[in-house]
Design a protein around this motif. Structure first.
Motif, short mmCIF file in Angstrom:
data_model
loop_
_atom_site.label_atom_id
_atom_site.label_comp_id
_atom_site.label_asym_id
_atom_site.label_seq_id
_atom_site.Cartn_x
_atom_site.Cartn_y
_atom_site.Cartn_z
N UNK A 1 76.15 -8.12 103.59
CA UNK A 1 76.00 -7.65 102.21
C UNK A 1 77.24 -7.91 101.37
N UNK A 2 78.25 -8.54 101.97
CA UNK A 2 79.49 -8.78 101.24
C UNK A 2 80.41 -7.59 101.17
N UNK A 3 80.11 -6.52 101.91
CA UNK A 3 80.92 -5.30 101.84
C UNK A 3 82.30 -5.48 102.46
N UNK A 4 82.37 -6.20 103.59
CA UNK A 4 83.69 -6.42 104.22
C UNK A 4 84.58 -7.22 103.29
N UNK A 5 84.03 -8.23 102.63
CA UNK A 5 84.82 -9.02 101.69
C UNK A 5 85.26 -8.15 100.51
N UNK A 6 84.34 -7.37 99.96
CA UNK A 6 84.66 -6.51 98.82
C UNK A 6 85.79 -5.54 99.17
N UNK A 7 85.71 -4.93 100.35
CA UNK A 7 86.74 -4.00 100.78
C UNK A 7 88.06 -4.72 101.04
N UNK A 8 87.99 -5.88 101.68
CA UNK A 8 89.21 -6.63 102.00
C UNK A 8 89.93 -7.12 100.75
N UNK A 9 89.18 -7.54 99.74
CA UNK A 9 89.79 -7.97 98.47
C UNK A 9 90.61 -6.82 97.89
N UNK A 10 90.05 -5.61 97.92
CA UNK A 10 90.77 -4.45 97.38
C UNK A 10 92.01 -4.14 98.22
N UNK A 11 91.90 -4.24 99.53
CA UNK A 11 93.03 -3.94 100.40
C UNK A 11 94.14 -4.98 100.26
#
Length: 180
Positions: free
Chosen positions: A107-117
């Motif tokens: 769902x792209x959630x890991x990427x979304x979270x990693x971008x913020x981190x």
């Protein structure tokens, strides 16, 4: 307390009520297949991991965030920054990593979270370089690393389990140049 928000996620520090859902993520053999030797972890091991992650926040000023789904409050897993002591040849270094429950994959959630981190690491903590480490064959994680703007810098063996890993990296200069 550091909290980051994205359109779909809240990245926050850990709470007692996160232990059981994170233990469920860690108990899934498919989730853990690319982690060290692939062993699952029980609730006690998960609790110890969360305590260690919280200690890193206190000592380093960064750590692994609990990743919460904004719309439901459900714990999806983690993402964040840590020192990869298990791979001494890359030290000193700060690693971005993630682990989400299978129901949150694709769902792209890991990427979304990693971008913020990553943004937090470079902008808020002024890190000079962030790396990421994935076992060879973990194409999903390598795709996320590429989306973060990282590039491969070496291949080696994780001494804790004997599995081959690839190390990707991104410098703050490159990050700040490409995100502005």
């Amino acid at each position: 307390m550091v909290t980051l928000e994205t359109p779909r996620l809240i990245l926050r520090r850990w709470r007692e009520e996160d232990v059981a859902p994170m233990a469920a993520v860690n108990a899934d053999p498919e989730v853990m297949g690319w982690i060290r030797d692939g062993s699952v972890r029980d609730e006690q091991q998960t609790r110890g991991g969360i305590q260690a992650w919280e200690s890193e926040w206190e000592s380093q000023g960064f750590g692994l965030f609990a990743v919460e789904i904004r719309s439901t409050g459900e714990l999806a897993g983690f993402t964040g920054l840590s020192v990869p002591h298990y791979l001494p040849e890359v030290l000193p270094a700060v690693e971005i990593g993630w682990r989400l429950g299978r129901s949150h994959w694709g769902q792209g959630l890991a990427t979304e979270a990693a971008v913020a981190a990553v943004r937090f690491g470079f902008v808020e903590r002024e890190l000079e370089r962030i790396i990421s480490i994935a076992q060879v064959g973990n194409d999903g994680s390598e795709r996320i690393m590429t989306k973060l703007g990282m590039h491969p810098v070496r291949e080696t063996v994780n001494p804790t389990c004997g599995r081959r890993v690839r190390v990707f990296a991104l410098s703050s200069d490159r990050y700040l140049t490409t995100t502005r």
